[in-house]
Design a protein around this motif. Structure first.
Motif, PDB file in Angstrom:
ATOM      1  N   LEU A  87      39.725  47.213  51.473  1.00  0.00           N
ATOM      2  CA  LEU A  87      39.158  45.878  51.337  1.00  0.00           C
ATOM      3  C   LEU A  87      39.307  45.418  49.896  1.00  0.00           C
ATOM      4  O   LEU A  87      38.797  46.059  48.975  1.00  0.00           O
ATOM      5  CB  LEU A  87      37.684  45.889  51.739  1.00  0.00           C
ATOM      6  CG  LEU A  87      36.993  44.535  51.791  1.00  0.00           C
ATOM      7  CD1 LEU A  87      37.679  43.635  52.816  1.00  0.00           C
ATOM      8  CD2 LEU A  87      35.544  44.710  52.153  1.00  0.00           C
ATOM      9  N   VAL A  88      40.046  44.334  49.703  1.00  0.00           N
ATOM     10  CA  VAL A  88      40.283  43.797  48.367  1.00  0.00           C
ATOM     11  C   VAL A  88      39.605  42.438  48.286  1.00  0.00           C
ATOM     12  O   VAL A  88      39.887  41.542  49.084  1.00  0.00           O
ATOM     13  CB  VAL A  88      41.800  43.667  48.087  1.00  0.00           C
ATOM     14  CG1 VAL A  88      42.037  43.053  46.725  1.00  0.00           C
ATOM     15  CG2 VAL A  88      42.468  45.017  48.193  1.00  0.00           C
ATOM     16  N   PHE A  89      38.704  42.305  47.326  1.00  0.00           N
ATOM     17  CA  PHE A  89      38.026  41.031  47.122  1.00  0.00           C
ATOM     18  C   PHE A  89      38.872  40.191  46.183  1.00  0.00           C
ATOM     19  O   PHE A  89      39.113  40.570  45.039  1.00  0.00           O
ATOM     20  CB  PHE A  89      36.631  41.250  46.536  1.00  0.00           C
ATOM     21  CG  PHE A  89      35.697  41.958  47.474  1.00  0.00           C
ATOM     22  CD1 PHE A  89      35.152  41.290  48.547  1.00  0.00           C
ATOM     23  CD2 PHE A  89      35.382  43.286  47.289  1.00  0.00           C
ATOM     24  CE1 PHE A  89      34.296  41.931  49.421  1.00  0.00           C
ATOM     25  CE2 PHE A  89      34.528  43.936  48.148  1.00  0.00           C
ATOM     26  CZ  PHE A  89      33.982  43.257  49.226  1.00  0.00           C
ATOM     27  N   GLY A  90      39.318  39.053  46.652  1.00  0.00           N
ATOM     28  CA  GLY A  90      40.143  38.156  45.847  1.00  0.00           C
ATOM     29  C   GLY A  90      39.470  36.809  45.707  1.00  0.00           C
ATOM     30  O   GLY A  90      38.246  36.707  45.638  1.00  0.00           O
ATOM     31  N   ASN A  91      40.279  35.739  45.715  1.00  0.00           N
ATOM     32  CA  ASN A  91      39.713  34.401  45.572  1.00  0.00           C
ATOM     33  C   ASN A  91      39.601  33.681  46.916  1.00  0.00           C
ATOM     34  O   ASN A  91      39.390  32.482  46.958  1.00  0.00           O
ATOM     35  CB  ASN A  91      40.538  33.571  44.581  1.00  0.00           C
ATOM     36  CG  ASN A  91      41.992  33.478  44.986  1.00  0.00           C
ATOM     37  OD1 ASN A  91      42.426  34.151  45.918  1.00  0.00           O
ATOM     38  ND2 ASN A  91      42.747  32.655  44.291  1.00  0.00           N
ATOM     39  N   VAL A  92      39.733  34.414  48.030  1.00  0.00           N
ATOM     40  CA  VAL A  92      39.540  33.853  49.366  1.00  0.00           C
ATOM     41  C   VAL A  92      38.478  34.671  50.087  1.00  0.00           C
ATOM     42  O   VAL A  92      38.298  35.860  49.796  1.00  0.00           O
ATOM     43  CB  VAL A  92      40.864  33.857  50.178  1.00  0.00           C
ATOM     44  CG1 VAL A  92      41.887  32.929  49.557  1.00  0.00           C
ATOM     45  CG2 VAL A  92      41.426  35.248  50.295  1.00  0.00           C
ATOM     46  N   PRO A  93      37.748  34.071  51.043  1.00  0.00           N
ATOM     47  CA  PRO A  93      36.741  34.836  51.792  1.00  0.00           C
ATOM     48  C   PRO A  93      37.400  35.937  52.623  1.00  0.00           C
ATOM     49  O   PRO A  93      38.508  35.780  53.128  1.00  0.00           O
ATOM     50  CB  PRO A  93      36.099  33.786  52.699  1.00  0.00           C
ATOM     51  CG  PRO A  93      36.405  32.480  52.071  1.00  0.00           C
ATOM     52  CD  PRO A  93      37.712  32.650  51.369  1.00  0.00           C
ATOM     53  N   GLY A 158      30.933  42.096  46.768  1.00  0.00           N
ATOM     54  CA  GLY A 158      32.045  42.431  45.889  1.00  0.00           C
ATOM     55  C   GLY A 158      32.264  41.354  44.851  1.00  0.00           C
ATOM     56  O   GLY A 158      31.763  40.234  44.978  1.00  0.00           O
ATOM     57  N   VAL A 159      33.022  41.705  43.810  1.00  0.00           N
ATOM     58  CA  VAL A 159      33.308  40.781  42.710  1.00  0.00           C
ATOM     59  C   VAL A 159      34.794  40.867  42.388  1.00  0.00           C
ATOM     60  O   VAL A 159      35.371  41.961  42.372  1.00  0.00           O
ATOM     61  CB  VAL A 159      32.466  41.129  41.458  1.00  0.00           C
ATOM     62  CG1 VAL A 159      32.813  40.209  40.300  1.00  0.00           C
ATOM     63  CG2 VAL A 159      30.994  41.055  41.760  1.00  0.00           C
ATOM     64  N   HIS A 160      35.400  39.710  42.140  1.00  0.00           N
ATOM     65  CA  HIS A 160      36.798  39.644  41.697  1.00  0.00           C
ATOM     66  C   HIS A 160      36.805  39.078  40.281  1.00  0.00           C
ATOM     67  O   HIS A 160      36.465  37.918  40.065  1.00  0.00           O
ATOM     68  CB  HIS A 160      37.614  38.758  42.638  1.00  0.00           C
ATOM     69  CG  HIS A 160      39.025  38.547  42.191  1.00  0.00           C
ATOM     70  ND1 HIS A 160      39.937  39.572  42.114  1.00  0.00           N
ATOM     71  CD2 HIS A 160      39.680  37.428  41.786  1.00  0.00           C
ATOM     72  CE1 HIS A 160      41.094  39.092  41.691  1.00  0.00           C
ATOM     73  NE2 HIS A 160      40.956  37.795  41.485  1.00  0.00           N
ATOM     74  N   LYS A 161      37.162  39.930  39.316  1.00  0.00           N
ATOM     75  CA  LYS A 161      37.198  39.518  37.906  1.00  0.00           C
ATOM     76  C   LYS A 161      38.613  39.084  37.560  1.00  0.00           C
ATOM     77  O   LYS A 161      39.579  39.763  37.886  1.00  0.00           O
ATOM     78  CB  LYS A 161      36.785  40.682  37.001  1.00  0.00           C
ATOM     79  CG  LYS A 161      35.401  41.203  37.282  1.00  0.00           C
ATOM     80  CD  LYS A 161      34.477  40.746  36.243  1.00  0.00           C
ATOM     81  CE  LYS A 161      33.108  41.369  36.481  1.00  0.00           C
ATOM     82  NZ  LYS A 161      32.078  40.603  35.882  1.00  0.00           N
ATOM     83  N   ARG A 162      38.721  37.971  36.873  1.00  0.00           N
ATOM     84  CA  ARG A 162      40.036  37.449  36.496  1.00  0.00           C
ATOM     85  C   ARG A 162      40.599  38.162  35.275  1.00  0.00           C
ATOM     86  O   ARG A 162      41.797  38.267  35.113  1.00  0.00           O
ATOM     87  CB  ARG A 162      39.949  35.954  36.195  1.00  0.00           C
ATOM     88  CG  ARG A 162      39.461  35.128  37.325  1.00  0.00           C
ATOM     89  CD  ARG A 162      40.533  34.918  38.330  1.00  0.00           C
ATOM     90  NE  ARG A 162      40.001  34.066  39.394  1.00  0.00           N
ATOM     91  CZ  ARG A 162      40.628  33.784  40.473  1.00  0.00           C
ATOM     92  NH1 ARG A 162      41.821  34.263  40.687  1.00  0.00           N
ATOM     93  NH2 ARG A 162      40.085  33.026  41.390  1.00  0.00           N
TER      94      ARG A 162
END
Length: 163
Positions: A87-93, A158-162
């Motif tokens: 599971l990869v948390f990105g910028n989409v749900p 989850g968190v997606h850091k830029r």
């Protein structure tokens, strides 16, 4: 005018007064230079074997327990950690399992200004965009960090850091 090279003092062959000279190495070790020692231990050591170990009684090792006292075990707190492989948390749900409400949900996104937004703002200010144009990165969601929340209980999944 050349100076002569200093030399070491002559070796003295003196012993302490009243004491005999120390024995040589061959006298101490008892080794015979004409008969080399083999890789095996002497016969008297091989036959003797290791010394016997002292024995202990069972009661000496463990003290007797007192009768009538209740035996309690320590309380252990168990914390369950859910690992969602792949599971990869990105910028989409994304579809994820919420460990708090035990539901399979599609995450709700929340954007927050992270280091990339602030560095972009500082970079624009250095290049002369000081009259409000340097604040443009705060309006662009593709530069912000993304936090994924559960839509039912609002817990962070989850968190997606830029940056």
């Amino acid at each position: 005018m050349a100076m002569p090279m200093p030399t070491a003092p002559p070796m003295e062959n003196t012993t302490l007064v009243g004491h005999p000279p120390p024995p040589s190495y061959d006298e101490i070790s008892g080794a015979n230079p004409y008969y080399p020692a083999g890789p095996y231990p002497p016969a008297d050591m091989k036959a003797s074997g290791p010394p016997p170990y002292p024995t202990q009684e069972y009661n000496q090792m463990y003290p007797p327990t007192a009768q009538g006292q209740p035996v309690t075990s320590p309380v252990v707190a168990v914390q369950t950690v859910y690992v969602q492989p792949g599971l990869v948390f990105g910028n989409v749900p994304v579809q994820a399992h919420c460990p708090v409400c035990s539901q399979s949900v599609i995450t709700r996104l929340e954007y927050s200004s992270g280091p990339l937004v602030w560095l972009s703002c500082a970079g624009l200010a250095v290049f002369g965009c000081i009259y409000g144009c340097c604040l443009i990165p705060f309006c662009i969601e593709d530069l912000k960090d993304v936090t994924h929340h559960c839509p039912n209980c609002s817990s962070v999944l989850g968190v997606h850091k830029r940056f």
